[in-house]
Design a protein around this motif. Structure first.
Motif, PDB file in Angstrom:
ATOM      1  N   HIS A 162       0.844  -1.203   0.000  1.00  0.00           N
ATOM      2  CA  HIS A 162       0.000   0.000   0.000  1.00  0.00           C
ATOM      3  C   HIS A 162       0.874   1.246   0.000  1.00  0.00           C
ATOM      4  CE1 HIS A 162       1.145  -0.583   4.184  1.00  0.00           C
ATOM      5  NE2 HIS A 162       0.990   0.733   4.327  1.00  0.00           N
ATOM      6  N   THR A 163       0.233   2.361  -0.307  1.00  0.00           N
ATOM      7  CA  THR A 163       0.925   3.633  -0.145  1.00  0.00           C
ATOM      8  C   THR A 163      -0.101   4.688   0.250  1.00  0.00           C
ATOM      9  OG1 THR A 163       2.594   5.075  -1.129  1.00  0.00           O
ATOM     10  CG2 THR A 163       0.744   4.508  -2.545  1.00  0.00           C
ATOM     11  N   ILE A 164       0.339   5.662   1.012  1.00  0.00           N
ATOM     12  CA  ILE A 164      -0.576   6.733   1.458  1.00  0.00           C
ATOM     13  C   ILE A 164      -0.568   7.831   0.403  1.00  0.00           C
ATOM     14  CG2 ILE A 164      -0.984   8.476   3.254  1.00  0.00           C
ATOM     15  CD1 ILE A 164       0.653   6.494   5.142  1.00  0.00           C
ATOM     16  N   ILE A 165      -1.750   8.329   0.062  1.00  0.00           N
ATOM     17  CA  ILE A 165      -1.811   9.428  -0.918  1.00  0.00           C
ATOM     18  C   ILE A 165      -2.514  10.639  -0.290  1.00  0.00           C
ATOM     19  CG2 ILE A 165      -1.748   7.953  -2.971  1.00  0.00           C
ATOM     20  CD1 ILE A 165      -4.817   8.309  -3.205  1.00  0.00           C
ATOM     21  N   PRO A 166      -2.155  11.858  -0.744  1.00  0.00           N
ATOM     22  CA  PRO A 166      -2.884  13.030  -0.248  1.00  0.00           C
ATOM     23  C   PRO A 166      -4.355  12.898  -0.664  1.00  0.00           C
ATOM     24  CG  PRO A 166      -0.987  13.684  -1.585  1.00  0.00           C
ATOM     25  CD  PRO A 166      -1.132  12.206  -1.735  1.00  0.00           C
ATOM     26  N   TYR A 172      -6.505  12.551  -9.875  1.00  0.00           N
ATOM     27  CA  TYR A 172      -5.346  12.432 -10.774  1.00  0.00           C
ATOM     28  C   TYR A 172      -5.021  10.966 -11.028  1.00  0.00           C
ATOM     29  CZ  TYR A 172      -0.512  12.289 -12.274  1.00  0.00           C
ATOM     30  OH  TYR A 172       0.636  11.987 -12.957  1.00  0.00           O
ATOM     31  N   LEU A 173      -4.963  10.179  -9.941  1.00  0.00           N
ATOM     32  CA  LEU A 173      -4.612   8.759 -10.101  1.00  0.00           C
ATOM     33  C   LEU A 173      -5.662   8.027 -10.934  1.00  0.00           C
ATOM     34  CD1 LEU A 173      -3.276   8.039  -6.509  1.00  0.00           C
ATOM     35  CD2 LEU A 173      -1.934   8.170  -8.604  1.00  0.00           C
ATOM     36  N   LYS A 178      -4.795   4.464 -12.758  1.00  0.00           N
ATOM     37  CA  LYS A 178      -4.050   3.736 -11.709  1.00  0.00           C
ATOM     38  C   LYS A 178      -4.973   3.025 -10.711  1.00  0.00           C
ATOM     39  CE  LYS A 178       0.398   5.003 -12.344  1.00  0.00           C
ATOM     40  NZ  LYS A 178       0.802   6.377 -12.456  1.00  0.00           N
ATOM     41  N   ILE A 179      -6.251   3.383 -10.723  1.00  0.00           N
ATOM     42  CA  ILE A 179      -7.165   2.799  -9.728  1.00  0.00           C
ATOM     43  C   ILE A 179      -8.179   1.900 -10.444  1.00  0.00           C
ATOM     44  CG2 ILE A 179      -8.789   3.323  -7.822  1.00  0.00           C
ATOM     45  CD1 ILE A 179      -6.168   4.750  -7.305  1.00  0.00           C
ATOM     46  N   ASP A 180      -8.265   0.645 -10.005  1.00  0.00           N
ATOM     47  CA  ASP A 180      -9.216  -0.284 -10.628  1.00  0.00           C
ATOM     48  C   ASP A 180     -10.573  -0.249  -9.951  1.00  0.00           C
ATOM     49  OD1 ASP A 180      -7.284  -1.340 -12.429  1.00  0.00           O
ATOM     50  OD2 ASP A 180      -6.408  -2.421 -10.732  1.00  0.00           O
ATOM     51  N   MET A 181     -10.577   0.012  -8.672  1.00  0.00           N
ATOM     52  CA  MET A 181     -11.856   0.088  -7.947  1.00  0.00           C
ATOM     53  C   MET A 181     -11.666   0.854  -6.643  1.00  0.00           C
ATOM     54  SD  MET A 181     -12.054  -3.853  -6.474  1.00  0.00           S
ATOM     55  CE  MET A 181     -13.744  -3.767  -5.938  1.00  0.00           C
ATOM     56  N   ALA A 208     -14.836   8.979  -9.385  1.00  0.00           N
ATOM     57  CA  ALA A 208     -14.874   7.575  -9.830  1.00  0.00           C
ATOM     58  C   ALA A 208     -15.859   7.429 -10.982  1.00  0.00           C
ATOM     59  CB  ALA A 208     -15.250   6.664  -8.666  1.00  0.00           C
ATOM     60  N   LYS A 209     -17.004   8.086 -10.869  1.00  0.00           N
ATOM     61  CA  LYS A 209     -18.011   7.997 -11.942  1.00  0.00           C
ATOM     62  C   LYS A 209     -17.426   8.594 -13.229  1.00  0.00           C
ATOM     63  CE  LYS A 209     -22.685   7.894 -12.864  1.00  0.00           C
ATOM     64  NZ  LYS A 209     -23.576   6.853 -12.432  1.00  0.00           N
TER      65      LYS A 209
END
Ligand code: MRU
Length: 304
Positions: A162-166, A172-173, A178-181, A208-209
């Motif tokens: 895992h990694t922490i994100i702001p 942006y990700l 970069k994000i599947d769900m 997400a939408k």
């Protein structure tokens, strides 16, 4: 804030009322218990599990000839059910997670927030135990940092990458694929499927939408409140502005310090939750199945 997280708040509230039943004097027994119930309910306005647990313990005691014993027994049932339901959520939710998935989560809805397993993190834990490789992007979750402090700590303990994100990096990700769900927890779910969760959840759901990322909510049925028809009926807890203005953490010497992180003299507002409309939610993972957030389906879920 000594106790936080929907399931943990519910279980604690149940035992708190059971405790009041032990302490109530013979004379004025129910008056004492009712006063305690009101006091416990006033501690956290948004978390539905609190009201669910307090009402269940109260009703069980009221119906019994031995209210003190019945209260403790019901509080224990609630705590056990919370752990069992979260395990089931994990088993069902894990089927949604593909090997190699990159998952974003917000706040902390893991075993620290429940009696065991958690809601949003339970499917991730079980998918990992099944041998799937998962990577979790952890929203830091300002102002209290439940993601950065608690979720990250849990994931490390479970050996999950895992990694922490702001908090503001999610869009942006997602835009970069970069994000599947996304999987988040819930503090209260209205009859039409609108979901109250930690502040910032709504923004993530809208993003997400926009980027076509499936957005799941994981919660036991004890978090649903059919008396709330929609978002407008869910009370939102407003917390101390100091949570925004100051941050607390250990100094290099390991001493806990509180520092001002804003311009001195400025004010801040601190709504602790927001409500995500059902239209942004792909599905709600409950112990009874993964459902579409619609009034019809939710009503049927409770009818049986
Ligand atoms: O402010 P907290 O720590 O009480 O936050 C509540 C929550 O834990 C969350 O909103 C969470 O995502 C859902 S409840 C486990």
């Amino acid at each position: 804030m000594l106790v936080r997280g929907a399931g943990a708040i519910g279980a604690t509230a149940g035992f708190a009322l059971a405790q009041a039943l032990q302490e109530a004097p013979k004379e004025g027994f129910w008056k004492f218990v009712e006063k305690a119930k009101v006091e416990i309910e006033a501690t956290r306005p948004t978390a539905q599990n609190l009201f669910f647990a307090v009402n269940r313990v109260f009703d069980a005691a009221k119906k019994s000839k031995q209210p003190r014993e019945a209260g403790v027994e019901e509080a224990q049932n609630i705590a056990q059910e919370d752990a069992d339901n979260c395990q089931k959520i994990g088993e069902l939710g894990s089927e949604l997670i593909k090997d190699g998935a990159n998952i974003e989560t917000h706040c902390n809805a893991g075993w620290l927030a429940f009696v065991d397993y958690g809601s949003a993190l339970s499917p991730i834990y079980i998918a990992s135990q099944q041998g799937k490789k998962v990577f979790v992007y952890v929203d830091e979750t300002r102002p209290r940092g439940q993601g950065a402090r608690l979720t990250a700590w849990e994931l490390r303990n479970e050996n999950i990458e895992h990694t922490i994100i702001p908090d503001n990096a999610g869009a942006y990700l997602m835009s970069q694929g970069k994000i599947d769900m996304m999987i988040v927890g819930a503090d209260r779910i209205a009859a039409n499927g609108d979901v109250a969760n930690k502040i910032g959840t709504l923004e993530k759901a809208i993003c997400a939408k926009e980027y076509g990322v499936p957005f799941y909510v994981a919660a036991p049925t004890s978090t649903f409140d059919l008396n709330c028809k929609s978002d407008k009926d869910i009370p939102i807890e407003e917390r101390d502005a100091a949570e925004v203005l100051y941050q607390t953490g250990p100094s290099e010497e390991g001493k806990l310090e509180k520092i001002l992180v804003c311009s001195p003299g400025s004010s801040a507002i601190n709504p602790a939750f927001d409500v995500t409309p059902a239209k942004y939610i792909t599905g709600i993972i409950t112990e009874k199945g993964i459902i579409k957030p619609s009034m019809d389906i939710i009503t049927r879920l409770f009818i049986g």
